[in-house]
Design a protein around this motif. Structure first.
Motif, PDB file in Angstrom:
ATOM      1  N   VAL A 155       0.476  14.102  36.659  1.00 33.31           N
ATOM      2  CA  VAL A 155       1.225  14.187  37.919  1.00 33.31           C
ATOM      3  C   VAL A 155       1.146  15.601  38.487  1.00 33.31           C
ATOM      4  CG1 VAL A 155       3.532  14.046  38.949  1.00 33.31           C
ATOM      5  CG2 VAL A 155       2.764  12.272  37.384  1.00 33.31           C
ATOM      6  N   ASN A 156       1.315  16.600  37.635  1.00 31.78           N
ATOM      7  CA  ASN A 156       1.231  17.988  38.113  1.00 31.78           C
ATOM      8  C   ASN A 156      -0.161  18.307  38.652  1.00 31.78           C
ATOM      9  OD1 ASN A 156       3.916  18.657  37.533  1.00 31.78           O
ATOM     10  ND2 ASN A 156       3.431  19.222  35.424  1.00 31.78           N
ATOM     11  N   ASN A 157      -1.213  17.789  37.995  1.00 36.26           N
ATOM     12  CA  ASN A 157      -2.570  17.997  38.496  1.00 36.26           C
ATOM     13  C   ASN A 157      -2.760  17.351  39.857  1.00 36.26           C
ATOM     14  OD1 ASN A 157      -3.491  19.514  36.364  1.00 36.26           O
ATOM     15  ND2 ASN A 157      -4.402  17.795  35.266  1.00 36.26           N
ATOM     16  N   ALA A 158      -2.201  16.150  40.024  1.00 33.82           N
ATOM     17  CA  ALA A 158      -2.329  15.458  41.312  1.00 33.82           C
ATOM     18  C   ALA A 158      -1.636  16.241  42.419  1.00 33.82           C
ATOM     19  CB  ALA A 158      -1.744  14.051  41.203  1.00 33.82           C
ATOM     20  N   ILE A 159      -0.471  16.792  42.117  1.00 42.66           N
ATOM     21  CA  ILE A 159       0.279  17.545  43.127  1.00 42.66           C
ATOM     22  C   ILE A 159      -0.445  18.841  43.487  1.00 42.66           C
ATOM     23  CG2 ILE A 159       2.442  18.780  43.556  1.00 42.66           C
ATOM     24  CD1 ILE A 159       3.833  16.706  41.804  1.00 42.66           C
ATOM     25  N   LYS A 160      -0.995  19.518  42.464  1.00 38.09           N
ATOM     26  CA  LYS A 160      -1.606  20.826  42.701  1.00 38.09           C
ATOM     27  C   LYS A 160      -2.985  20.744  43.337  1.00 38.09           C
ATOM     28  CE  LYS A 160       0.708  23.039  38.758  1.00 38.09           C
ATOM     29  NZ  LYS A 160       0.483  23.647  37.425  1.00 38.09           N
ATOM     30  N   HIS A 161      -3.793  19.752  42.944  1.00 39.91           N
ATOM     31  CA  HIS A 161      -5.206  19.794  43.294  1.00 39.91           C
ATOM     32  C   HIS A 161      -5.695  18.666  44.205  1.00 39.91           C
ATOM     33  CE1 HIS A 161      -5.397  22.892  40.263  1.00 39.91           C
ATOM     34  NE2 HIS A 161      -5.044  22.058  39.313  1.00 39.91           N
ATOM     35  N   SER A 162      -4.960  17.571  44.338  1.00 44.16           N
ATOM     36  CA  SER A 162      -5.522  16.424  45.053  1.00 44.16           C
ATOM     37  C   SER A 162      -5.057  16.310  46.497  1.00 44.16           C
ATOM     38  CB  SER A 162      -5.166  15.127  44.307  1.00 44.16           C
ATOM     39  OG  SER A 162      -3.780  14.844  44.440  1.00 44.16           O
TER      40      SER A 162
ATOM     41  N   GLY B  11      -5.137  11.102  46.888  1.00 41.35           N
ATOM     42  CA  GLY B  11      -5.670  12.400  47.277  1.00 41.35           C
ATOM     43  C   GLY B  11      -7.177  12.393  47.467  1.00 41.35           C
ATOM     44  N   ILE B  12      -7.764  13.570  47.319  1.00 39.87           N
ATOM     45  CA  ILE B  12      -9.194  13.741  47.581  1.00 39.87           C
ATOM     46  C   ILE B  12     -10.052  13.309  46.396  1.00 39.87           C
ATOM     47  CG2 ILE B  12      -8.833  15.605  49.227  1.00 39.87           C
ATOM     48  CD1 ILE B  12      -9.431  17.589  47.013  1.00 39.87           C
ATOM     49  N   GLY B  13      -9.429  13.118  45.223  1.00 39.18           N
ATOM     50  CA  GLY B  13     -10.176  12.703  44.051  1.00 39.18           C
ATOM     51  C   GLY B  13     -11.042  13.817  43.487  1.00 39.18           C
ATOM     52  N   PHE B  14     -11.686  13.549  42.353  1.00 37.40           N
ATOM     53  CA  PHE B  14     -12.577  14.530  41.741  1.00 37.40           C
ATOM     54  C   PHE B  14     -13.529  13.820  40.794  1.00 37.40           C
ATOM     55  CE2 PHE B  14      -9.154  14.021  38.754  1.00 37.40           C
ATOM     56  CZ  PHE B  14      -9.736  14.140  37.501  1.00 37.40           C
ATOM     57  N   ASP B  15     -14.644  14.464  40.533  1.00 34.57           N
ATOM     58  CA  ASP B  15     -15.651  13.944  39.605  1.00 34.57           C
ATOM     59  C   ASP B  15     -15.360  14.536  38.230  1.00 34.57           C
ATOM     60  OD1 ASP B  15     -17.855  13.219  38.116  1.00 34.57           O
ATOM     61  OD2 ASP B  15     -19.232  13.391  39.807  1.00 34.57           O
TER      62      ASP B  15
END
Length: 286
Positions: free
Chosen positions: A184-191, A215-219
């Motif tokens: 959840v913290n990763n989603a808030i910070k980076h997505s 969010g923008i997602g990531f590989d």
């Protein structure tokens, strides 16, 4: 003629002897290879178990340090803040109505102390999730997301079935809770997401935690192969390896991120949970 027959028999016997020798040589090589493979497998298993124990010890040390810090915050900082708040309240009564400026200064000081007490409470509960110990994983996640939503333009939904979600072992529940926090913290910070969905499901084999966002997602594979791999993703994999769990990352339906963590269900022999709360006694109620 007799010599020819004898030669044929000699050649036949020699051929059979060579075939038998070749057969035994092949058997010996196969046996040696099998023993070598078993020995290598045994060494690999020992190394894996050793690595697992090291990770388990490191994570236990981390949780122990969290408890120690939380206890220091609660007992030392919390006590000092409570005494400071009490002193300010007494001082405000003694000063009385001396002037508007003085009242503003006193009110600001009291507000700052009260806000600091609330922050200490929040940090202490994040360090040691007492709700997890007392009420279980679903209640702890529910409390966590409600705190995140307060004051943020973020919508977090949480689906679970309490009836179908029996209490797991303390290690499994704590592992899933920490992974949920990290995702959840990763989603808030980076997505750059506005919505996060958390689901918790269980069946006879696995307990599954899924976190998705818009969010923008990531590989994940690209990040894993590059130098961008953070301690958060490595920490998730390390925690799951202790409990034989797995995690899969993919893109969600709305091109956001989707993470699925699964841990095998292990029957809990002792239904009484191990204590997560660091406080043996509460001296001061913040």
């Amino acid at each position: 003629m007799q010599d020819s027959d004898q030669l044929k028999w000699a050649l036949l016997i020699a051929t059979l002897a060579m075939l038998i020798m070749a057969f035994f040589v092949i058997l010996f090589v196969m046996y040696y290879q099998k023993k070598k493979f078993e020995e290598e497998k045994r060494i690999n298993d020992i190394e894996k178990e050793h690595s697992r124990l090291l990770l388990d010890t490191a994570l236990n040390s981390e949780e122990t340090e969290r408890r120690r810090i939380a206890q220091d915050l609660h007992d030392d900082i919390g006590t000092m803040l409570s005494l400071t708040k009490l002193s300010l309240n007494q001082l405000a009564k003694i000063i009385g109505n001396t002037g508007e400026k003085e009242e503003q200064i006193m009110g600001r000081a009291q507000s700052l102390v009260e806000e600091t007490i609330l922050h200490v409470r929040r940090i202490t509960r994040e360090l040691v999730p007492t709700t997890l110990e007392r009420f279980g994983l679903a209640e702890a996640i529910d409390e966590f997301i409600h705190k995140l939503e307060d004051g943020n333009n973020l919508k977090i939904t949480f689906q679970h079935s309490t009836e179908e979600l029996p209490r797991q072992s303390p290690k499994v529940e704590l592992t899933l809770y920490r992974i949920m926090q990290e995702l959840v913290n990763n989603a808030i910070k980076h997505s750059n997401c506005s919505k996060i969905n958390i689901s918790l499901e269980t069946n006879s084999k696995y307990i599954s935690l899924r976190v998705t966002d818009n969010g923008i997602g990531f590989d994940h594979d690209l990040i894993k192969e590059s130098s961008l791999a953070g301690l958060g993703l490595l920490g998730i994999q390390s925690r799951l390896s202790i409990v034989d769990g797995t995690v899969e990352f993919s893109k969600s339906e709305n091109n956001g991120s989707n993470a699925l963590a699964q841990i095998p269900v292990v029957p809990v022999i002792d239904s009484k949970p191990e204590p997560l709360h660091p406080f043996r006694r509460e001296r001061v109620n913040l």
